[in-house]
Enzyme design. Structure first.
Site, mmCIF file in Angstrom:
data_model
loop_
_atom_site.group_PDB
_atom_site.id
_atom_site.type_symbol
_atom_site.label_atom_id
_atom_site.label_comp_id
_atom_site.label_asym_id
_atom_site.label_seq_id
_atom_site.Cartn_x
_atom_site.Cartn_y
_atom_site.Cartn_z
ATOM 1 N N GLU A 47 0.819 -1.213 0.000
ATOM 2 C CA GLU A 47 0.000 0.000 0.000
ATOM 3 C C GLU A 47 0.852 1.262 0.000
ATOM 4 O O GLU A 47 0.501 2.249 -0.646
ATOM 5 C CB GLU A 47 -0.961 -0.007 1.195
ATOM 6 C CG GLU A 47 -2.081 -1.033 1.092
ATOM 7 C CD GLU A 47 -2.988 -0.820 -0.113
ATOM 8 O OE1 GLU A 47 -2.983 0.289 -0.694
ATOM 9 O OE2 GLU A 47 -3.696 -1.757 -0.485
ATOM 10 N N CYS A 200 -13.930 1.321 -14.536
ATOM 11 C CA CYS A 200 -14.318 2.730 -14.398
ATOM 12 C C CYS A 200 -13.060 3.598 -14.517
ATOM 13 O O CYS A 200 -12.710 4.351 -13.608
ATOM 14 C CB CYS A 200 -15.016 2.937 -13.052
ATOM 15 S SG CYS A 200 -15.977 4.457 -12.936
ATOM 16 N N CYS A 207 -18.349 1.058 -19.483
ATOM 17 C CA CYS A 207 -19.637 0.987 -18.797
ATOM 18 C C CYS A 207 -20.447 -0.252 -19.187
ATOM 19 O O CYS A 207 -21.230 -0.770 -18.390
ATOM 20 C CB CYS A 207 -20.452 2.246 -19.083
ATOM 21 S SG CYS A 207 -19.654 3.761 -18.499
ATOM 22 N N CYS A 210 -19.760 -3.096 -16.752
ATOM 23 C CA CYS A 210 -19.604 -2.724 -15.342
ATOM 24 C C CYS A 210 -20.680 -3.388 -14.490
ATOM 25 O O CYS A 210 -21.865 -3.364 -14.846
ATOM 26 C CB CYS A 210 -19.700 -1.209 -15.190
ATOM 27 S SG CYS A 210 -19.578 -0.656 -13.469
ATOM 28 N N CYS A 216 -25.911 3.282 -12.439
ATOM 29 C CA CYS A 216 -24.914 4.357 -12.428
ATOM 30 C C CYS A 216 -25.508 5.626 -13.049
ATOM 31 O O CYS A 216 -25.857 5.659 -14.231
ATOM 32 C CB CYS A 216 -23.669 3.936 -13.201
ATOM 33 S SG CYS A 216 -22.413 5.246 -13.294
#
Length: 347
Positions: A47, A200, A207, A210, A216
């Site tokens: 991370e 995205c 899209c 998705c 959305c």
DNA sequence: AAGGCGGGGGA
DNA sequence: TCCCCAGCCTT
């Protein structure tokens, strides 16, 4: 028992079960079935490396670090210069300095065991709101709202938030909070970021495939690609500078350790002038026959650099700045990229 | 609240 | 070329 799980979260986790990407720090589905948990050291290290850095750029560095320093206590015992050299090329070098600070705090104050709460993680060097949330969720299974660039983009589109970043950040956080489930917390955190990274995407979101397409708001309005809006950034100025690459007859090269604070902090570099917009010059660090090797161009976060590179061989005498590093202890890969470019000009 | 801080890949 | 990225720290 009434655990919360929105339909959106459930749909996303179904998608993640099928499409989760392989990464060196992730525990695969099979191992997970066998009860294998992610190593908090691995999650933390990944991370920190992933802060403002793509997965593709991080992979090899991650493997290099965990191979050389298998546990956080090993990293805590490492030499500063070795860690900075291993980080060279990854950028944002304050991360490497804070990484080492954090490893030493965990080793000495926590007995080599990472704290497992958001609040405790947030106090560690180099761990901010995003990383504390990610580690607590992924490594320890705690509910936490991860809000990075991916999640901001996904929320701005799913709820069609038209206000520009960064002012809209708290709005986006509240929306992300509302979708975050309280089970499979680590999977959800990674799933929503994977969604932003693979479906995205900033330019041309996919899209049509998705898992959240049906609800959305931006897809329905047809303006997903234009979100999130952002307040314009200032143009980058051009700064000029000079760097001196000195090589002795025995192959030793003249380098200096840059101060911890500031640009390329803690890294090795060639002696040279300050970098500023007004043209200027500087006396060489050592008396020699200097030849002009041309110009290196490099772009930093907030300015473009044009660096004149001067080179001298068979240098004798004592330098006024820096010190000669024997050839066998010098590896160009240990330098930040702009310094490595200057070295390449002299080969 | 704003600015400093790398580097690489994609469009 | 410009923009973006699994952000954090300092002032």
């Amino acid at each position: 028992m009434c655990e919360k799980m929105t339909q959106q979260a459930a749909d996303l986790l179904d998608w993640y079960d099928i499409h989760a990407r392989e990464m060196p720090w992730r525990v695969g589905p099979a191992a997970r079935q066998d009860g294998v948990r992610p190593d908090p050291y691995h999650i933390w290290l990944s991370e920190v490396m992933l802060q403002q850095t793509t997965v593709a750029a991080v992979k090899d560095y991650f493997v290099k670090f965990v191979t050389r320093w298998p546990a956080v206590s090993d990293l805590a015992n490492a030499e500063d210069g070795d860690v900075m050299a291993a980080w060279a090329g990854l950028g944002y070098y304050a991360r490497a300095r804070n990484l080492l600070k954090c490893a030493r705090v965990v080793a000495q104050e926590y007995g080599g065991v990472f704290p497992d709460t958001y609040e405790a993680l947030l106090k560690l060097p180099g761990i901010g709101p995003y990383t504390a949330a990610a580690v607590s969720a992924i490594a320890f299974g705690r509910r936490a709202v991860v809000l990075d660039g991916n999640v901001e983009r996904v929320m701005a589109r799913y709820y069609r938030v038209l206000d520009p970043l960064p002012a809209s950040k708290e709005t986006l956080r509240a929306l992300a909070d509302g979708l975050t489930p309280d089970r499979r917390c680590g999977d959800y955190a990674q799933a929503v970021m994977d969604l932003g990274a693979t479906i995205c995407t900033p330019r041309s979101p996919a899209c049509g495939i998705c898992p959240w397409m049906t609800d959305c708001a931006a897809r329905l309005a047809g303006d997903a690609a234009s979100l999130p809006r952002k307040t314009p950034k200032a143009a980058k100025p051009i700064r000029l500078g000079v760097a001196y690459v000195a090589e002795r007859a025995d192959g030793a090269v003249l380098l200096e350790r840059r101060p911890d604070k500031g640009l390329l902090g803690g890294m090795l570099g060639w002696p040279g002038s300050v970098w500023q917009e007004m043209p200027h010059d500087m006396d060489p660090p050592v008396d020699a026959d200097w030849q002009d090797r041309g110009e290196v161009r490099h772009t930093f976060t907030h300015f473009h650099l044009r660096l004149q590179v001067r080179f001298a061989q068979d240098v004798r005498g004592t330098p006024e700045v820096g010190s000669f590093l024997p050839r066998e202890r010098f590896s160009p890969a240990d330098l930040p990229t702009v310094m490595r470019k200057a070295w390449d000009l002299c080969r």
